[in-house]
Design a protein around this motif. Structure first.
Motif, PDB file in Angstrom:
ATOM      1  N   VAL A   1      48.481  46.193  42.768  1.00 22.90           N
ATOM      2  CA  VAL A   1      49.404  45.042  42.498  1.00 22.90           C
ATOM      3  C   VAL A   1      49.199  43.956  41.455  1.00 22.90           C
ATOM      4  CG1 VAL A   1      50.241  43.042  43.583  1.00 22.90           C
ATOM      5  CG2 VAL A   1      50.140  45.121  44.916  1.00 22.90           C
ATOM      6  N   ALA A   2      47.648  43.681  41.509  1.00 22.84           N
ATOM      7  CA  ALA A   2      47.015  42.739  40.597  1.00 22.84           C
ATOM      8  C   ALA A   2      47.073  43.246  39.133  1.00 22.84           C
ATOM      9  CB  ALA A   2      45.670  42.337  40.982  1.00 22.84           C
ATOM     10  N   LEU A   3      46.800  44.663  38.996  1.00 22.86           N
ATOM     11  CA  LEU A   3      46.923  45.182  37.598  1.00 22.86           C
ATOM     12  C   LEU A   3      48.417  45.177  37.078  1.00 22.86           C
ATOM     13  CD1 LEU A   3      44.693  48.311  38.455  1.00 22.86           C
ATOM     14  CD2 LEU A   3      44.294  46.770  36.457  1.00 22.86           C
ATOM     15  N   ALA A   4      49.438  45.234  37.967  1.00 22.81           N
ATOM     16  CA  ALA A   4      50.620  45.394  37.408  1.00 22.81           C
ATOM     17  C   ALA A   4      50.984  43.725  37.129  1.00 22.81           C
ATOM     18  CB  ALA A   4      51.710  45.850  38.685  1.00 22.81           C
TER      19      ALA A   4
ATOM     20  N   ALA B   1      56.466  36.050  34.014  1.00 26.87           N
ATOM     21  CA  ALA B   1      56.274  37.594  34.132  1.00 26.87           C
ATOM     22  C   ALA B   1      55.368  37.812  35.328  1.00 26.87           C
ATOM     23  CB  ALA B   1      55.579  38.168  32.907  1.00 26.87           C
ATOM     24  N   MET B   2      54.113  37.239  35.463  1.00 27.76           N
ATOM     25  CA  MET B   2      53.244  37.333  36.366  1.00 27.76           C
ATOM     26  C   MET B   2      53.739  37.028  37.831  1.00 27.76           C
ATOM     27  SD  MET B   2      49.412  35.998  36.896  1.00 27.76           S
ATOM     28  CE  MET B   2      48.606  37.253  36.084  1.00 27.76           C
TER      29      MET B   2
ATOM     30  N   SER C   1      43.226  47.007  30.662  1.00 28.94           N
ATOM     31  CA  SER C   1      42.714  46.110  31.649  1.00 28.94           C
ATOM     32  C   SER C   1      41.312  46.630  31.959  1.00 28.94           C
ATOM     33  CB  SER C   1      43.781  46.353  32.636  1.00 28.94           C
ATOM     34  OG  SER C   1      44.833  45.812  32.414  1.00 28.94           O
ATOM     35  N   LEU C   2      40.534  45.586  32.526  1.00 29.54           N
ATOM     36  CA  LEU C   2      39.558  45.580  33.406  1.00 29.54           C
ATOM     37  C   LEU C   2      39.648  45.465  34.697  1.00 29.54           C
ATOM     38  CD1 LEU C   2      36.970  43.706  30.975  1.00 29.54           C
ATOM     39  CD2 LEU C   2      36.977  46.153  31.415  1.00 29.54           C
TER      40      LEU C   2
ATOM     41  N   THR D   1      43.915  52.111  31.468  1.00 32.12           N
ATOM     42  CA  THR D   1      45.024  52.067  30.284  1.00 32.12           C
ATOM     43  C   THR D   1      46.240  52.376  30.869  1.00 32.12           C
ATOM     44  OG1 THR D   1      43.582  52.859  28.423  1.00 32.12           O
ATOM     45  CG2 THR D   1      45.762  53.200  28.371  1.00 32.12           C
ATOM     46  N   HIS D   2      47.297  51.348  30.804  1.00 31.81           N
ATOM     47  CA  HIS D   2      48.490  51.352  31.594  1.00 31.81           C
ATOM     48  C   HIS D   2      49.357  51.872  30.425  1.00 31.81           C
ATOM     49  CE1 HIS D   2      47.229  47.817  34.152  1.00 31.81           C
ATOM     50  NE2 HIS D   2      46.417  47.869  33.312  1.00 31.81           N
TER      51      HIS D   2
END
Length: 326
Positions: free
Chosen positions: A21-24, A52-53, A305-306, A317-318
């Motif tokens: 969820v946080a990554l999205a 967006a967030m 992302s990290l 990598t998304h």
């Protein structure tokens, strides 16, 4: 440990199940704000990231409460303190957030802008109340036991160098290039250490201290309290050292802190800033050594992302089919 067990019982589950969820959320914020990279409009970039967030978090399983948000100190768009997100069908969790860390980097197309967030079990994050700024120091794990915010910078450098098995002249220190740091930068340079002076982005500077692949040994100076709490989530997860103390930059801020019954002298360690299970996520916006900028390739959008969680740093990598809009 007792506090973590109590919060785990209250959440009814493992906070780490929410990492996706946080990554999205940071990915959505990064892609939205990337459309404003180089357009010299900080407010528009921040607003795009925040919207967006917020939309991404609205569908989160569970009930998330923004404990510490960004924006009040500079009248920017924000996820506000006390805002509740999520569907309610899942664990409770707390949020510390800056949808766009390094707005000036984004606006000027300079490396270093990130979309950032930290999730924690309920009650994990210290709230600074009306305090917008804090003095802080961040070091790698080997130096965590030698730091003291009351030390002069020369002594801090000597102690950290000894703990890391280096000479002071081998240290690399991050201090934000702000008028309030003019004397601090000069003293650190005179002591012989190399000084990196980014215009902002103390979260990124702190991450550089924690990542073994980057040649940074120490971050010192005054930065934002939201950034400080998010930084503490990453520091705690990786076993580093951090100290913080409220450092108001205007008389009215100091008066508001005193009126709230908070001390201007108390030093908080990392476990007080983040006192329960938590993790940290950042997604690149304008590129740099921490994470690349979003980019389009063969009809897909790629973002980097990290994820810092449970003693590990994961580079993610998304790849999705939504488009970067300008």
């Amino acid at each position: 440990m007792q506090r973590q067990n109590e919060t785990a019982t209250r959440t009814g589950g493992d906070i780490h199940t929410l990492e996706a969820v946080a990554l999205a959320a940071t990915r959505a914020a990064a892609v939205a704000s990337y459309a404003w990279v180089g357009r010299h409009d900080q407010k528009a970039a921040d607003a795009a990231a925040t919207a967006a967030m917020r939309e991404a978090l609205a569908g989160a399983p569970g009930r998330g409460t923004v404990v510490i948000g960004e924006g009040e100190k500079d009248d920017a768009p924000m996820l506000f303190n006390g805002e509740v997100v999520g569907t309610g069908n899942g664990p409770d969790f707390d949020i510390a957030v800056d949808p766009l860390e390094g707005t000036s980097f984004c606006a000027r197309d300079l490396p270093g802008a990130l979309a950032t967030i930290a999730f924690g079990a309920p009650g994990s994050f210290w709230s600074p109340g009306p305090g917008f700024y804090m003095d802080k120091i961040v070091v790698p794990p080997r130096a965590k036991d030698v730091i003291d915010l009351d030390d002069p910078p020369e002594r801090t450098l000597a102690k950290v160098a000894q703990a890391l098995g280096k000479q002071v002249g081998e240290l690399r220190v991050v201090i934000m290039d702000k008028p309030r740091h003019k004397e601090l930068i000069a003293r650190v340079a005179r002591a012989g250490a190399a000084v990196q002076t980014p215009a902002g982005g103390d979260v990124g500077g702190s991450l550089a201290v924690l990542l073994p692949t980057l040649d940074v040994d120490l971050l010192i100076g005054v930065g934002g309290t939201p950034e400080g709490v998010m930084t503490a989530a990453a520091v705690r997860a990786l076993g580093g050292g951090m100290l913080g103390r409220l450092a108001p930059q205007r008389p009215e801020e100091a008066e508001a802190i005193r009126a709230a019954g908070m001390s201007l002298d108390r030093v908080y360690d990392c476990d007080e800033l983040v006192g329960g299970d938590a993790f940290f996520v950042a997604t690149g916006v304008s590129g740099g050594p921490l994470a690349g900028r979003p980019r389009e390739s063969d009809g897909t959008t790629i973002a980097e992302s990290l994820l810092i969680s449970r003693g590990e740093i994961r580079h993610i990598t998304h790849t999705t089919f939504d488009k970067i809009s300008g």
